[in-house]
Design an enzyme around this catalytic site. Structure first.
Site, PDB file in Angstrom:
ATOM      1  CB  SER A 191      -8.913-100.901 -36.130  1.00 17.64           C
ATOM      2  OG  SER A 191      -9.554-102.113 -35.841  1.00 17.64           O
ATOM      3  CG  HIS A 192      -8.675 -95.498 -39.873  1.00 15.78           C
ATOM      4  ND1 HIS A 192      -9.007 -94.420 -39.084  1.00 15.78           N
ATOM      5  CD2 HIS A 192      -8.082 -94.992 -40.974  1.00 15.78           C
ATOM      6  CE1 HIS A 192      -8.616 -93.312 -39.694  1.00 15.78           C
ATOM      7  NE2 HIS A 192      -8.059 -93.628 -40.844  1.00 15.78           N
ATOM      8  N   GLY A 193      -7.852 -96.617 -36.589  1.00 12.02           N
ATOM      9  CA  GLY A 193      -7.369 -95.750 -35.513  1.00 12.02           C
ATOM     10  C   GLY A 193      -6.011 -96.158 -34.980  1.00 12.02           C
ATOM     11  CB  ILE A 241      -4.297 -93.051 -37.847  1.00 20.17           C
ATOM     12  CG1 ILE A 241      -4.981 -93.357 -39.189  1.00 20.17           C
ATOM     13  CG2 ILE A 241      -4.034 -91.548 -37.712  1.00 20.17           C
ATOM     14  CD1 ILE A 241      -4.119 -93.078 -40.407  1.00 20.17           C
TER      15      ILE A 241
END
Length: 107
Positions: A51-53, A56
């Site tokens: 996922s994005h989080g 990052i």
């Protein structure tokens, strides 16, 4: 990583969290990347390692525990926690004062 919790409850995060805070949110999206860049760690209710989080967090080399399901419900801004991204454990070190008087368990 040990730090103070800042729970993001809506699409905007006012006030802006202090640098090094442990950001706790339901989910992340690209609009939150500037806030994530301030974080010392992330705790995210929804998502997977892809996922994005999580991506990052890896790019910024900060610990991340994703897929907690209820971190935003169990943690309060001001709590102090230890986040271990390697094991996926968030341990409450000290709870902030709760105005409701209810006792909330660690996640």
């Amino acid at each position: 990583m040990d730090g103070a919790i800042h729970v993001l409850t809506g699409p905007t995060a006012l006030p802006v969290p202090a640098r090094g805070s442990v950001l706790v949110c339901r989910a992340t999206d690209p609009n939150r990347t500037p806030l994530i860049a301030l974080a010392g760690a992330l705790v995210i209710d929804l998502g997977t390692p892809a996922s994005h989080g999580a991506i990052i967090a890896r790019e910024l080399a900060i610990p991340c525990v994703i897929g907690t399901g209820d971190g935003t419900r169990l943690l309060t801004t001001g709590d102090r926690v230890h986040v271990d991204g390697s094991t996926g454990v968030v341990r409450v070190l000290q709870q902030a004062t709760r105005s409701s008087g209810r006792r909330e368990p660690p996640c």
